[in-house]
Enzyme design. Structure first.
Site, PDB file in Angstrom:
ATOM      1  N   ARG A 158      -8.473  11.286  -6.402  1.00 16.12           N
ATOM      2  CA  ARG A 158      -8.679  10.989  -7.823  1.00 16.12           C
ATOM      3  C   ARG A 158     -10.159  10.921  -8.185  1.00 16.12           C
ATOM      4  NH1 ARG A 158      -4.124   6.776  -9.846  1.00 16.12           N
ATOM      5  NH2 ARG A 158      -4.752   7.743 -11.822  1.00 16.12           N
ATOM      6  N   ASP A 161       1.237  -6.077   8.127  1.00 17.18           N
ATOM      7  CA  ASP A 161       0.377  -6.298   6.963  1.00 17.18           C
ATOM      8  C   ASP A 161      -0.732  -7.290   7.285  1.00 17.18           C
ATOM      9  OD1 ASP A 161       1.628  -4.712   4.835  1.00 17.18           O
ATOM     10  OD2 ASP A 161       3.336  -6.026   5.129  1.00 17.18           O
TER      11      ASP A 161
END
Length: 405
Positions: A104, A169
């Site tokens: 992006r 995580d």
């Protein structure tokens, strides 16, 4: 650089950290920095908040001490504001699918144009490069465990089982924290920024490395445990007493000798199978491994947890009761160290949960703020980097920023 309003404390006071990521892994890194005194800015999407906010209690822990910025960092003036923020940032952490930021237009090189000393930590499931089959895939805790070889080692002999809650995580977030600090140390020496590529599966590959080394260097893979017991060593793992469960580690020469006397196996000491100086009993290679387990199970089942703990303390055998969560608060060690604490939420409620860790003696961390609301600090942060009230309102009117209602 003028910092946002907050108390000065901890070993990282004066450091500015910005993170973009949802749920657990990336934000856990931000949480560690915030509890150690850094000024941590949490970027959220303008249109929808971090999905962690739907949880009733956990976000009050994981997002305490943060400054909340709601900004579209990929579009037009929102992107410009983000890059302006990077000019005064020491560490930027982003958690996404592969090289999502680069796709992006926000590459490392673009960020370094605005801040040559910036430390950039990219956290993803499969890394910033590799094969297209994997690099752009989404990943969560169980995905990283499964792909890394960690999950297959856990569970019982009949079925593998992932480790919860959300082990991959937390390990990945902590890896991002330590790696970013290591990079910052070097940046302060050289003046040149760093980019870190953290793949969750590689983090878990390292977490599962112990048994894997036997396969990589000998072709043998350790079996999964049975009923919570160590797959290699007798006297290690989960055991049932008369009134509940303990874990223990039968390790050490004198520990084995004294334990064998208690469970009726003293005659096996100094035999060819258990020679003098034995420090561990291999449950597979030692022919007496199954007998050790049988006798130990019987002895433990005939004693209470309190009796076992008292006796094992005398023998210097490591053991602990398997505590339930309600037992944590009243446990004397928890009380003495204030391992569980309370703090105020932004709406005035009292929240209870784990305290800051580790405990820094000279520059302790602290909890100074509850979880901020969506966009709560957007205006203050933008003003801090030079935006006027009119500039901020223009961003809001274009849907590129959100301020607190």
């Amino acid at each position: 650089m003028d910092h946002l309003p907050m108390p000065k404390f901890g070993p990282l006071a004066g450091l500015r950290v910005v993170f973009s990521g949802i749920e657990i892994a990336g934000p856990f890194a931000g949480q560690m920095f915030a509890e150690w005194g850094a000024e941590v800015i949490w970027i959220e999407n303008v249109a929808w908040a971090d999905t962690i906010r739907v949880q009733p209690n956990y976000p009050q822990l994981s997002r305490r001490n943060l400054h909340a910025l709601s900004l579209n960092i990929f579009k037009d003036e929102g992107r410009e504001a983000f890059l302006k923020l990077m000019e005064t940032t020491d560490i930027f952490i982003e958690a996404s699918k592969g090289p999502a930021f680069a796709r992006r237009g926000i590459t490392d090189e673009v960020l370094w144009q605005h801040n040559p000393k910036l430390v950039i930590a990219h956290l993803s499931g499969f890394g910033q490069y590799g094969t297209e089959e994997y690099t752009n895939l989404p990943a969560y805790n169980t995905i990283a465990q499964a792909f890394s070889g960690y999950l297959i080692q856990n569970g019982d002999v009949d079925q593998p089982m992932p480790a919860f809650p959300y082990t991959a995580d937390y390990f990945s977030g902590l890896t991002a924290t330590t790696a970013a600090l290591a990079a910052l140390h070097k940046v302060r020496e050289t003046g040149k920024g760093e980019s870190i590529d953290i793949a969750m599966y590689e983090v878990m590959l390292r977490m599962g490395q112990y048994f894997m080394m036997d396969y990589f260097n000998g072709g043998e893979m350790c079996p999964r445990m049975s009923k919570g017991k160590d797959p290699y060593y007798a006297g290690c793992g989960l055991y049932k007493c008369a009134d509940g469960y303990i874990v223990m580690e039968l390790v050490g020469i004198t520990q084995i000798e004294e334990c064998f006397k208690d469970i009726g196996l003293a005659h096996l000491l100094s035999t060819p199978e258990i020679p003098e100086g034995t420090q561990l009993i291999h449950r597979i290679e030692c022919p007496y491994g199954p007998l050790v387990e049988e006798k130990l199970d019987a002895w433990l089942a005939a004693h209470t947890i309190a009796e076992v703990k008292e006796r094992f303390a005398e023998l210097n055998i490591a053991c602990a009761k398997v505590l339930t969560v309600p037992e944590l608060e009243s446990n004397p060690q928890y009380v003495a160290r204030e391992s569980i604490t309370q703090w105020q939420t932004m709406d005035g409620r009292t929240c209870k949960g784990p305290n800051i860790m580790p405990k820094f003696k000279n520059n302790p961390g602290q909890i100074w703020r509850g979880m901020p609301s969506h966009g709560m600090d957007t205006a203050a942060i933008l003003k801090n980097i030079g935006y006027s009230e009119n500039d901020i309102q223009e961003l809001v009117s274009k849907g590129l920023a959100k301020v607190e209602d």
